[in-house]
Design a protein around this motif. Structure first.
Motif, PDB file in Angstrom:
ATOM      1  N   HIS A  85      -2.540  16.534   7.679  1.00 57.20           N
ATOM      2  CA  HIS A  85      -0.636  16.436   7.615  1.00 57.20           C
ATOM      3  C   HIS A  85      -0.171  15.040   6.759  1.00 57.20           C
ATOM      4  N   SER A  86       0.488  15.396   5.672  1.00 53.53           N
ATOM      5  CA  SER A  86       1.358  13.960   5.295  1.00 53.53           C
ATOM      6  C   SER A  86       2.923  14.029   5.914  1.00 53.53           C
ATOM      7  N   TYR A  87       3.105  12.983   6.916  1.00 54.63           N
ATOM      8  CA  TYR A  87       4.248  13.178   7.330  1.00 54.63           C
ATOM      9  C   TYR A  87       5.401  12.499   6.176  1.00 54.63           C
ATOM     10  N   THR A  88       4.683  11.879   5.032  1.00 53.55           N
ATOM     11  CA  THR A  88       5.882  11.331   4.237  1.00 53.55           C
ATOM     12  C   THR A  88       5.847  12.701   3.049  1.00 53.55           C
ATOM     13  N   LYS A  89       5.159  12.922   2.988  1.00 60.46           N
ATOM     14  CA  LYS A  89       4.989  14.382   1.893  1.00 60.46           C
ATOM     15  C   LYS A  89       5.711  15.091   3.003  1.00 60.46           C
ATOM     16  N   ASP A 140      10.273  -0.043   4.853  1.00 59.88           N
ATOM     17  CA  ASP A 140      10.223  -0.464   6.244  1.00 59.88           C
ATOM     18  C   ASP A 140       8.634  -0.280   6.778  1.00 59.88           C
ATOM     19  N   THR A 141       8.354   0.657   5.910  1.00 59.39           N
ATOM     20  CA  THR A 141       6.850   1.392   5.406  1.00 59.39           C
ATOM     21  C   THR A 141       5.993   1.563   5.269  1.00 59.39           C
ATOM     22  N   VAL A 142       6.758   1.340   3.806  1.00 63.00           N
ATOM     23  CA  VAL A 142       5.692   1.698   2.343  1.00 63.00           C
ATOM     24  C   VAL A 142       5.140   0.016   1.617  1.00 63.00           C
ATOM     25  N   LEU A 143       3.501  -0.353   1.786  1.00 64.13           N
ATOM     26  CA  LEU A 143       3.658  -1.953   1.050  1.00 64.13           C
ATOM     27  C   LEU A 143       2.761  -0.805  -0.184  1.00 64.13           C
ATOM     28  N   LEU A 165      -5.759  -1.999  -5.629  1.00 67.11           N
ATOM     29  CA  LEU A 165      -5.988  -1.285  -4.672  1.00 67.11           C
ATOM     30  C   LEU A 165      -5.821   0.060  -5.050  1.00 67.11           C
ATOM     31  N   ASN A 166      -4.678   0.870  -5.427  1.00 66.34           N
ATOM     32  CA  ASN A 166      -4.700   2.150  -5.174  1.00 66.34           C
ATOM     33  C   ASN A 166      -3.971   2.546  -6.850  1.00 66.34           C
ATOM     34  N   HIS A 167      -4.625   1.557  -8.011  1.00 66.73           N
ATOM     35  CA  HIS A 167      -4.468   2.203  -9.321  1.00 66.73           C
ATOM     36  C   HIS A 167      -5.019   0.762  -9.940  1.00 66.73           C
ATOM     37  N   ASP A 192      -8.260   3.290   2.608  1.00 66.07           N
ATOM     38  CA  ASP A 192      -7.950   2.221   2.533  1.00 66.07           C
ATOM     39  C   ASP A 192      -7.015   2.042   3.647  1.00 66.07           C
ATOM     40  N   PHE A 193      -5.712   2.782   3.324  1.00 64.84           N
ATOM     41  CA  PHE A 193      -4.884   2.586   4.645  1.00 64.84           C
ATOM     42  C   PHE A 193      -5.103   3.258   5.677  1.00 64.84           C
ATOM     43  N   LEU A 194      -4.386   3.001   7.220  1.00 67.98           N
ATOM     44  CA  LEU A 194      -4.188   3.422   7.923  1.00 67.98           C
ATOM     45  C   LEU A 194      -2.476   3.539   8.256  1.00 67.98           C
ATOM     46  N   ALA A 195      -2.549   4.776   8.237  1.00 65.45           N
ATOM     47  CA  ALA A 195      -0.779   4.784   8.972  1.00 65.45           C
ATOM     48  C   ALA A 195      -0.514   5.833  10.378  1.00 65.45           C
ATOM     49  N   ASN A 196      -0.734   7.217  10.187  1.00 65.72           N
ATOM     50  CA  ASN A 196      -0.403   8.078  10.966  1.00 65.72           C
ATOM     51  C   ASN A 196      -1.889   8.130  11.394  1.00 65.72           C
ATOM     52  N   GLY A 197      -2.815   8.371  10.922  1.00 64.85           N
ATOM     53  CA  GLY A 197      -4.102   8.580  11.727  1.00 64.85           C
ATOM     54  C   GLY A 197      -4.986   9.745  10.829  1.00 64.85           C
ATOM     55  N   GLU A 206     -11.146  10.599  -1.775  1.00 61.44           N
ATOM     56  CA  GLU A 206     -10.380  10.712  -2.397  1.00 61.44           C
ATOM     57  C   GLU A 206      -8.858  10.222  -2.800  1.00 61.44           C
ATOM     58  N   SER A 207      -8.303   9.530  -3.873  1.00 67.30           N
ATOM     59  CA  SER A 207      -9.305   8.400  -4.248  1.00 67.30           C
ATOM     60  C   SER A 207      -9.104   6.959  -3.983  1.00 67.30           C
ATOM     61  N   SER A 208      -8.550   6.796  -3.468  1.00 64.11           N
ATOM     62  CA  SER A 208      -7.962   4.987  -2.686  1.00 64.11           C
ATOM     63  C   SER A 208      -9.144   4.792  -1.803  1.00 64.11           C
ATOM     64  N   GLY A 209      -9.934   5.418  -1.308  1.00 64.56           N
ATOM     65  CA  GLY A 209     -11.117   5.293  -0.183  1.00 64.56           C
ATOM     66  C   GLY A 209     -12.295   4.982  -1.012  1.00 64.56           C
ATOM     67  N   ARG A 256     -13.300  16.132  -1.431  1.00 65.13           N
ATOM     68  CA  ARG A 256     -12.140  16.575  -1.782  1.00 65.13           C
ATOM     69  C   ARG A 256     -10.535  17.107  -1.747  1.00 65.13           C
ATOM     70  N   LYS A 257      -9.828  16.584  -2.324  1.00 66.38           N
ATOM     71  CA  LYS A 257      -8.477  17.379  -1.688  1.00 66.38           C
ATOM     72  C   LYS A 257      -8.460  18.115  -2.529  1.00 66.38           C
ATOM     73  N   ARG A 258      -9.176  18.615  -3.648  1.00 66.82           N
ATOM     74  CA  ARG A 258      -8.142  19.627  -4.467  1.00 66.82           C
ATOM     75  C   ARG A 258      -9.596  20.887  -4.018  1.00 66.82           C
TER      76      ARG A 258
HETATM   77  P1  G4P Z   1       1.777   9.065   6.709  1.00 64.36           P
HETATM   78  O1  G4P Z   1       0.482   9.335   7.192  1.00 64.36           O
HETATM   79  O2  G4P Z   1       2.123   8.015   6.654  1.00 64.36           O
HETATM   80  O3  G4P Z   1       2.022  10.459   6.225  1.00 64.36           O
HETATM   81  O4  G4P Z   1       0.702   9.118   5.113  1.00 64.36           O
HETATM   82  P2  G4P Z   1       0.027  10.600   4.537  1.00 64.36           P
HETATM   83  O5  G4P Z   1      -0.946  10.488   4.928  1.00 64.36           O
HETATM   84  O6  G4P Z   1       0.872  11.320   4.069  1.00 64.36           O
HETATM   85  O7  G4P Z   1      -0.247   9.057   2.966  1.00 64.36           O
HETATM   86  C1  G4P Z   1      -0.197   9.583   1.799  1.00 64.36           C
HETATM   87  C2  G4P Z   1      -0.611   8.578   1.157  1.00 64.36           C
HETATM   88  O8  G4P Z   1      -0.137   7.542   1.556  1.00 64.36           O
HETATM   89  C3  G4P Z   1      -1.821   8.708   1.230  1.00 64.36           C
HETATM   90  O9  G4P Z   1      -3.448   8.030   0.326  1.00 64.36           O
HETATM   91  C4  G4P Z   1      -2.157   7.002   1.764  1.00 64.36           C
HETATM   92  O10 G4P Z   1      -3.361   6.365   2.196  1.00 64.36           O
HETATM   93  C5  G4P Z   1      -1.023   6.393   1.399  1.00 64.36           C
HETATM   94  N1  G4P Z   1      -0.754   5.640   2.301  1.00 64.36           N
HETATM   95  C6  G4P Z   1      -0.159   5.672   3.308  1.00 64.36           C
HETATM   96  N2  G4P Z   1       0.828   4.536   3.491  1.00 64.36           N
HETATM   97  C7  G4P Z   1       0.883   3.711   2.928  1.00 64.36           C
HETATM   98  C8  G4P Z   1       1.576   2.321   2.261  1.00 64.36           C
HETATM   99  O11 G4P Z   1       2.196   1.531   2.813  1.00 64.36           O
HETATM  100  N3  G4P Z   1       1.114   2.068   0.706  1.00 64.36           N
HETATM  101  C9  G4P Z   1       0.356   2.557   0.139  1.00 64.36           C
HETATM  102  N4  G4P Z   1       0.131   2.117  -0.890  1.00 64.36           N
HETATM  103  N5  G4P Z   1      -0.478   4.269   0.575  1.00 64.36           N
HETATM  104  C10 G4P Z   1      -0.244   4.425   1.653  1.00 64.36           C
HETATM  105  P3  G4P Z   1      -3.165   9.459  -1.094  1.00 64.36           P
HETATM  106  O12 G4P Z   1      -2.478  10.604  -1.056  1.00 64.36           O
HETATM  107  O13 G4P Z   1      -4.349  10.282   0.041  1.00 64.36           O
HETATM  108  O14 G4P Z   1      -3.784   8.988  -1.924  1.00 64.36           O
HETATM  109  P4  G4P Z   1      -5.359   8.003  -3.291  1.00 64.36           P
HETATM  110  O15 G4P Z   1      -5.935   8.048  -1.366  1.00 64.36           O
HETATM  111  O16 G4P Z   1      -5.114   8.862  -4.119  1.00 64.36           O
HETATM  112  O17 G4P Z   1      -4.613   7.421  -3.034  1.00 64.36           O
END
Ligand code: G4P
Ligand code: NA
Ligand code: NA
Length: 194
Positions: free
Chosen positions: A97-101, A17-20, A26-28, A125-130, A58-61, A80-82
């Motif tokens: 802060h990563s909510y998912t991780k 319901d939350t992850v595309l 885009l991501n690989h 690339d993505f905007l989720a929690n901002g 980095e990296s997908s942006g 950089r993340k590392r």
């Molecule tokens: P969260 O806010 O929902 O907790 O997400 P979080 O910040 O933990 O984001 C973790 C990684 O997942 C980020 O990429 C973010 O761009 C990506 N992401 C968030 N929502 C989605 C989604 O629905 N689909 C996909 N494919 N990615 C999503 P990252 O770890 O920084 O990795 P990358 O930039 O190296 O790809």
């Protein structure tokens, strides 16, 4: 953005319901033609702004940002993340802060790449929690530069990031806005009927 929406519908997978999942373009694996169109779309959306630099994470942006950088004719900096052992001085840092991780990571940008003269377009690339965008805004602030806007490839409008950034006064332009991923169906915001 029509081409992006078609790609999302044809090649994206609603994993939950939350992850595309969009690793086909885009991501690989990356679709260069789509990235070029994304760069042009960001240029159109922010045509009225005087952008001097693009900042991403980095990296997908990086891929969409480089194409936008080409359109604007400005350099692209990626946070950089590392942590680097050799590069510990002259860094601007912020926590993401990563909510998912359920973990917090520090991102860093060398201060020599941002100055008080810069008007920065933040792209991701993505905007989720901002959280990531918020950290990039903070790094721009630390450099005494201006954030001219935030460009997002895919915004998940049902998550709070877009609302948070817009109510903080930022101009957020998302090329695709997803309203729902429920039941494996991908729905866009413009398609939702009131
Ligand atoms: P969260 O806010 O929902 O907790 O997400 P979080 O910040 O933990 O984001 C973790 C990684 O997942 C980020 O990429 C973010 O761009 C990506 N992401 C968030 N929502 C989605 C989604 O629905 N689909 C996909 N494919 N990615 C999503 P990252 O770890 O920084 O990795 P990358 O930039 O190296 O790809
Ligand atoms: Na990202
Ligand atoms: Na990502």
């Amino acid at each position: 953005m029509k081409l992006l929406k078609e790609k999302i519908l044809n090649e994206g997978v609603a994993l939950s319901d939350t992850v595309l999942k969009v690793d086909h373009f885009l991501n690989h694996q990356i679709d260069p033609v789509l990235m070029m169109e994304i760069g042009k779309a960001f240029k159109e959306r922010f045509a009225s702004e005087k952008i001097t630099k693009i900042l991403t994470l980095e990296s997908s942006g990086i891929a969409p940002s480089v194409m936008a950088g080409l359109e604007f004719g400005v350099p692209v900096v990626f946070a950089r993340k590392r942590k680097s052992l050799t590069l510990s001085e002259g860094l601007l840092t912020a926590d993401v802060h990563s909510y998912t991780k359920q973990e917090t990571n520090t991102i860093a940008v060398a201060d020599k790449f941002l100055s008080s003269q810069d008007s920065v377009l933040i792209i991701d690339d993505f905007l989720a929690n901002g959280e990531a965008a918020h950290a990039l805004v903070d790094i721009v602030r630390q450099a005494d530069a201006d954030t001219a806007g935030i460009g997002i490839v895919i915004e998940k409008s049902f998550q709070p990031g877009g609302e948070k950034l817009r109510s903080a006064g930022h101009r957020v332009e998302s090329l695709a806005r997803i309203s729902s991923l429920s039941d494996g169906e991908i729905e866009f915001l413009s398609e939702v009927k009131a």
